[in-house]
Scaffold this motif. Structure first.
Motif, PDB file in Angstrom:
ATOM      1  N   ASN A 157       0.752  -1.466   0.234  1.00 32.43           N
ATOM      2  CA  ASN A 157       0.083  -0.071   0.208  1.00 32.43           C
ATOM      3  C   ASN A 157       0.870   1.148  -0.205  1.00 32.43           C
ATOM      4  N   ASP A 158       2.382   1.116   0.229  1.00 30.96           N
ATOM      5  CA  ASP A 158       3.188   1.901   0.049  1.00 30.96           C
ATOM      6  C   ASP A 158       3.169   2.375  -1.342  1.00 30.96           C
ATOM      7  N   THR A 159       2.884   4.223  -1.706  1.00 28.54           N
ATOM      8  CA  THR A 159       3.061   4.573  -3.222  1.00 28.54           C
ATOM      9  C   THR A 159       4.441   4.796  -3.242  1.00 28.54           C
ATOM     10  N   TRP A 160       5.226   4.942  -2.783  1.00 28.35           N
ATOM     11  CA  TRP A 160       6.996   5.052  -3.008  1.00 28.35           C
ATOM     12  C   TRP A 160       7.396   3.700  -3.514  1.00 28.35           C
ATOM     13  N   LEU A 161       6.967   3.077  -2.065  1.00 29.41           N
ATOM     14  CA  LEU A 161       7.514   1.609  -2.526  1.00 29.41           C
ATOM     15  C   LEU A 161       7.049   0.525  -3.656  1.00 29.41           C
ATOM     16  N   ALA A 162       5.758   0.684  -4.481  1.00 29.98           N
ATOM     17  CA  ALA A 162       5.008   0.382  -5.617  1.00 29.98           C
ATOM     18  C   ALA A 162       5.320   0.164  -6.686  1.00 29.98           C
ATOM     19  N   ALA A 163       6.103   1.914  -6.612  1.00 35.63           N
ATOM     20  CA  ALA A 163       6.807   2.795  -7.985  1.00 35.63           C
ATOM     21  C   ALA A 163       7.759   2.042  -7.540  1.00 35.63           C
ATOM     22  N   LEU A 164       8.786   2.101  -6.617  1.00 32.92           N
ATOM     23  CA  LEU A 164      10.160   0.735  -7.282  1.00 32.92           C
ATOM     24  C   LEU A 164       9.641  -0.665  -7.410  1.00 32.92           C
ATOM     25  N   ALA A 165       9.234  -1.340  -7.258  1.00 30.25           N
ATOM     26  CA  ALA A 165       8.426  -2.674  -7.416  1.00 30.25           C
ATOM     27  C   ALA A 165       7.630  -2.381  -8.747  1.00 30.25           C
ATOM     28  N   ALA A 166       7.060  -1.348  -9.208  1.00 31.13           N
ATOM     29  CA  ALA A 166       6.702  -1.138 -10.710  1.00 31.13           C
ATOM     30  C   ALA A 166       8.278  -0.823 -11.449  1.00 31.13           C
ATOM     31  N   GLN A 167       9.067  -0.729 -11.139  1.00 30.28           N
ATOM     32  CA  GLN A 167      10.178  -0.264 -12.410  1.00 30.28           C
ATOM     33  C   GLN A 167      10.897  -1.513 -12.124  1.00 30.28           C
ATOM     34  N   GLN A 168      11.133  -2.189 -10.727  1.00 31.87           N
ATOM     35  CA  GLN A 168      11.717  -3.128 -10.886  1.00 31.87           C
ATOM     36  C   GLN A 168      11.318  -4.534 -11.955  1.00 31.87           C
ATOM     37  N   ARG A 169       9.835  -4.612 -11.817  1.00 28.44           N
ATOM     38  CA  ARG A 169       8.617  -5.866 -12.859  1.00 28.44           C
ATOM     39  C   ARG A 169       8.895  -5.663 -14.305  1.00 28.44           C
ATOM     40  N   LYS A 170       9.002  -4.163 -14.506  1.00 26.78           N
ATOM     41  CA  LYS A 170       9.716  -3.952 -16.088  1.00 26.78           C
ATOM     42  C   LYS A 170      10.644  -4.738 -16.352  1.00 26.78           C
ATOM     43  N   ALA A 171      11.868  -4.415 -16.068  1.00 29.11           N
ATOM     44  CA  ALA A 171      12.779  -5.211 -16.172  1.00 29.11           C
ATOM     45  C   ALA A 171      13.563  -6.533 -15.990  1.00 29.11           C
ATOM     46  N   LEU A 172      12.081  -7.223 -14.822  1.00 27.17           N
ATOM     47  CA  LEU A 172      11.921  -8.546 -14.751  1.00 27.17           C
ATOM     48  C   LEU A 172      11.248  -9.310 -15.549  1.00 27.17           C
ATOM     49  N   ASP A 173       9.996  -8.225 -16.558  1.00 30.11           N
ATOM     50  CA  ASP A 173       9.357  -9.202 -17.313  1.00 30.11           C
ATOM     51  C   ASP A 173      10.751  -8.663 -18.879  1.00 30.11           C
ATOM     52  N   GLU A 174      11.583  -7.937 -19.112  1.00 27.99           N
ATOM     53  CA  GLU A 174      12.505  -8.111 -19.744  1.00 27.99           C
ATOM     54  C   GLU A 174      13.280  -9.423 -19.575  1.00 27.99           C
ATOM     55  N   TRP A 175      13.859  -9.608 -18.647  1.00 26.20           N
ATOM     56  CA  TRP A 175      14.245 -10.555 -18.428  1.00 26.20           C
ATOM     57  C   TRP A 175      14.365 -12.141 -18.707  1.00 26.20           C
TER      58      TRP A 175
END
Length: 205
Positions: A157-175
């Protein structure tokens, strides 16, 4: 006599050469079925892996084959040209080093040698993985596995942490599309000691 300060300072390249020698000795030993080498970060690791070939190239430039062919005429050529010719021990040392470096290079270039990259997902990690994979491919070293380290939880529910997680997920999907990917969740702290390391869900070797 007492040592001066500069006498206890490591020589440049001594650590790398010691690691390469240990790698060669372990690879040539019959005591091991699998050899795992924990390399430094990618830029230093790539420089280390290319060191045997580079040093052999320098040796060939310093003492080219045509100059070695004239070793028997060294005293005569020295008198005729008036220029000192390399001493015999220099040829012998260069030949010994070439053999040892060739043995290390053979280990690095062996078809059974593979690489496992570890990176933290994100823009900087994606750039580092792309650069490392390209450089390794040019050396004929395949990336067997990519370990995504310190992966943040997606449900928060933390918007700051959620933004970082979404950024990570984008890289993970590419990998995920390009590599055999293994994710290691963020432990909330830096691993310290064998118990923390044993708790990490890392892929089996």
């Amino acid at each position: 006599s007492r040592l001066d300060a500069e006498e206890v300072t490591p020589l440049p390249g001594a650590e790398e050469l010691a690691l390469l020698r240990a790698l060669r000795d372990a690879a040539l030993s019959d005591a091991y079925d699998l050899l795992v080498v924990d390399l430094p970060p990618a830029p230093q690791a790539l420089a280390l892996l290319s060191l045997p070939e580079e040093l052999r190239r320098y040796l060939r430039r310093l003492l080219p084959p045509e100059r070695q062919a004239a070793r028997a005429l060294r005293p005569v050529l020295g008198r005729l040209a008036g220029v000192p010719m390399p001493a015999e021990w220099l040829y012998e040392t260069a030949a010994r080093w070439d053999v040892e470096l060739a043995a290390v290079q053979a280990v690095v270039e062996d078809r059974a040698t593979t690489v496992r990259l570890v990176a933290e997902p994100g823009p900087a990690g994606a750039d580092a993985v792309r650069t490392a994979a390209t450089a390794l491919a040019l050396r004929g070293l395949p990336v067997e596995t990519l370990v995504a380290n310190r992966v943040l939880p997606g449900a928060t529910n933390d918007t700051w942490l959620a933004a970082l997680a979404a950024q990570q997920r984008k890289a993970l999907d590419e990998w995920q599309d390009a590599y055999d990917l293994h994710e290691v969740p963020h432990a909330g702290h830096d691993p310290r000691g064998p118990h923390d390391l044993a708790a990490l869900p890392v892929p089996a070797v």
